[in-house]
Design a protein around this motif. Structure first.
Motif, PDB file in Angstrom:
ATOM      1  N   MET A  45       0.835  -0.717  -0.365  1.00 34.15           N
ATOM      2  CA  MET A  45      -0.106   0.076  -0.050  1.00 34.15           C
ATOM      3  C   MET A  45       0.821   1.611   0.281  1.00 34.15           C
ATOM      4  O   MET A  45       0.280   2.322  -0.737  1.00 34.15           O
ATOM      5  CB  MET A  45      -0.833   0.045   0.810  1.00 34.15           C
ATOM      6  N   PHE A  99       0.195   3.972  -2.837  1.00 37.19           N
ATOM      7  CA  PHE A  99      -0.251   5.358  -2.822  1.00 37.19           C
ATOM      8  C   PHE A  99       0.639   6.170  -2.300  1.00 37.19           C
ATOM      9  O   PHE A  99       0.570   7.678  -2.471  1.00 37.19           O
ATOM     10  CB  PHE A  99      -1.097   5.044  -1.334  1.00 37.19           C
ATOM     11  N   THR A 154       3.113   6.826   0.314  1.00 40.89           N
ATOM     12  CA  THR A 154       3.038   7.484   1.473  1.00 40.89           C
ATOM     13  C   THR A 154       4.212   7.381   2.087  1.00 40.89           C
ATOM     14  O   THR A 154       5.137   6.897   2.241  1.00 40.89           O
ATOM     15  CB  THR A 154       1.321   6.706   2.860  1.00 40.89           C
ATOM     16  N   VAL A 181      -6.310   6.041   3.647  1.00 38.89           N
ATOM     17  CA  VAL A 181      -4.732   7.110   2.959  1.00 38.89           C
ATOM     18  C   VAL A 181      -5.312   8.545   2.955  1.00 38.89           C
ATOM     19  O   VAL A 181      -6.629   8.813   2.520  1.00 38.89           O
ATOM     20  CB  VAL A 181      -4.591   6.651   1.471  1.00 38.89           C
ATOM     21  N   ARG A 192       1.207  12.320   2.512  1.00 40.28           N
ATOM     22  CA  ARG A 192       0.657  11.298   2.006  1.00 40.28           C
ATOM     23  C   ARG A 192       0.186  10.695   3.436  1.00 40.28           C
ATOM     24  O   ARG A 192       1.891   9.359   3.421  1.00 40.28           O
ATOM     25  CB  ARG A 192       0.286  10.236   1.235  1.00 40.28           C
ATOM     26  N   LEU A 233      -8.602   8.332   0.752  1.00 42.12           N
ATOM     27  CA  LEU A 233      -8.975   6.968  -0.247  1.00 42.12           C
ATOM     28  C   LEU A 233      -9.097   5.789   1.039  1.00 42.12           C
ATOM     29  O   LEU A 233      -8.246   6.051   2.037  1.00 42.12           O
ATOM     30  CB  LEU A 233      -7.296   6.545  -0.604  1.00 42.12           C
ATOM     31  N   PRO A 242      -8.258   2.120   0.728  1.00 38.93           N
ATOM     32  CA  PRO A 242      -7.913   0.628  -0.383  1.00 38.93           C
ATOM     33  C   PRO A 242      -8.723  -0.130  -0.092  1.00 38.93           C
ATOM     34  O   PRO A 242      -9.516  -0.775   1.325  1.00 38.93           O
ATOM     35  CB  PRO A 242      -6.674   0.413   0.471  1.00 38.93           C
ATOM     36  N   ALA A 280      -9.060   1.819  -4.784  1.00 39.37           N
ATOM     37  CA  ALA A 280      -9.261   2.974  -3.350  1.00 39.37           C
ATOM     38  C   ALA A 280     -10.785   3.458  -4.004  1.00 39.37           C
ATOM     39  O   ALA A 280     -11.048   4.355  -4.898  1.00 39.37           O
ATOM     40  CB  ALA A 280      -9.073   4.465  -4.140  1.00 39.37           C
ATOM     41  N   PRO A 298      -5.920   6.449 -10.058  1.00 42.89           N
ATOM     42  CA  PRO A 298      -5.060   7.076  -9.981  1.00 42.89           C
ATOM     43  C   PRO A 298      -4.339   8.624 -10.341  1.00 42.89           C
ATOM     44  O   PRO A 298      -3.686   9.539  -9.337  1.00 42.89           O
ATOM     45  CB  PRO A 298      -3.264   5.971 -10.175  1.00 42.89           C
ATOM     46  N   TRP A 316      -6.437  10.876  -7.645  1.00 41.97           N
ATOM     47  CA  TRP A 316      -6.045  10.886  -6.278  1.00 41.97           C
ATOM     48  C   TRP A 316      -5.301  11.939  -5.473  1.00 41.97           C
ATOM     49  O   TRP A 316      -6.039  12.654  -4.820  1.00 41.97           O
ATOM     50  CB  TRP A 316      -5.027   9.933  -5.779  1.00 41.97           C
TER      51      TRP A 316
END
Length: 230
Positions: A14, A18, A20, A42, A51, A98, A100, A128, A172, A175
């Motif tokens: 993840m 994403f 993060t 997220v 993030r 978001l 997941p 997401a 994506p 996002w």
């Protein structure tokens, strides 16, 4: 509505998907996430400019609520009214997130019994959901509880015969705007809340065990024979 889903992607994957930063939650993957349980979300941390992947409680509780009890009824928010409804409008304006997901579950009546189906994007292993989050402070303990809800829209033509609603799944390229990393006005955000493309959606029948929240294993996503042909 969406009342049960699976998120089986490991936190490290993840994090990569994403993008993060920060510490990762201890999340072994879940095949049967239910309302009031915690799951990965997220969020955009504007102060840090990054993030974050955190564990939040499913079922949004507004900051002005007296207690957490109403969260079980706020697991979904209708995209058509989210910008105006008092429970969700502040979160929509300032606290979007978001969620997941690997697949979500829906049920329909077939031959006098409920048949469960798993539904997922056909072109990705981890998708997401569009979500909103809120912070609620317990007046007795002073503890903060972070909660979230999943936005829904009309079902696409592939799964409309199973249920008339489906979660909003964001790709994506959308996002950054949804998380608040880039500026987006309300009309542009609302325009994102549309059904996932029908030709990119798949579904399959699964067993009845998914209906029991105590069951949480990989077999819940295993294909089964439906009670009738669709």
């Amino acid at each position: 509505m969406c009342g049960r889903y699976a998120a089986v992607t490991p936190p490290q994957a993840m994090e990569a998907l994403f993008q993060t930063l920060g510490s990762l939650p201890n999340f072994p993957g879940r095949f049967n996430i239910a309302p009031t349980q915690t799951a990965p979300v997220v969020r955009w941390n504007a102060q840090a400019g990054e993030r974050r992947l955190d564990m939040l409680r499913w079922g949004l509780v507004p900051s002005w609520a007296e207690d957490l009890s109403g969260g079980a009824k706020m697991i979904n928010a209708r995209s058509e009214s989210v910008a105006e409804k008092p429970t969700f409008r502040q979160a929509f304006a300032r606290r979007r997130c978001l969620v997941p997901v690997t697949a979500f579950y829906e049920w329909r009546m077939e031959n006098g019994a409920k048949q469960a189906y798993a539904i997922a994007p056909a072109n990705t292993e981890t998708a997401a959901f569009a979500g909103l989050w809120e912070g609620w402070r317990d007046p007795a303990s002073g503890e903060w509880v972070r909660t979230y809800t999943i936005l829904t829209t009309a079902a696409n033509d592939t799964i409309g015969h199973i249920h008339h609603r489906m979660p909003v799944i964001l790709t994506p390229e959308h996002w950054p705007a949804w998380l608040g990393e880039t500026g987006a006005e309300t009309p542009a955000l609302l325009d994102l809340l549309r059904p996932y493309p029908a030709n990119q959606t798949r579904f399959w029948a699964v067993g009845a065990r998914v209906g029991n929240v105590r069951n949480d294993d990989a077999n819940l996503l295993a294909p089964q024979t439906a009670r009738c042909l669709l």
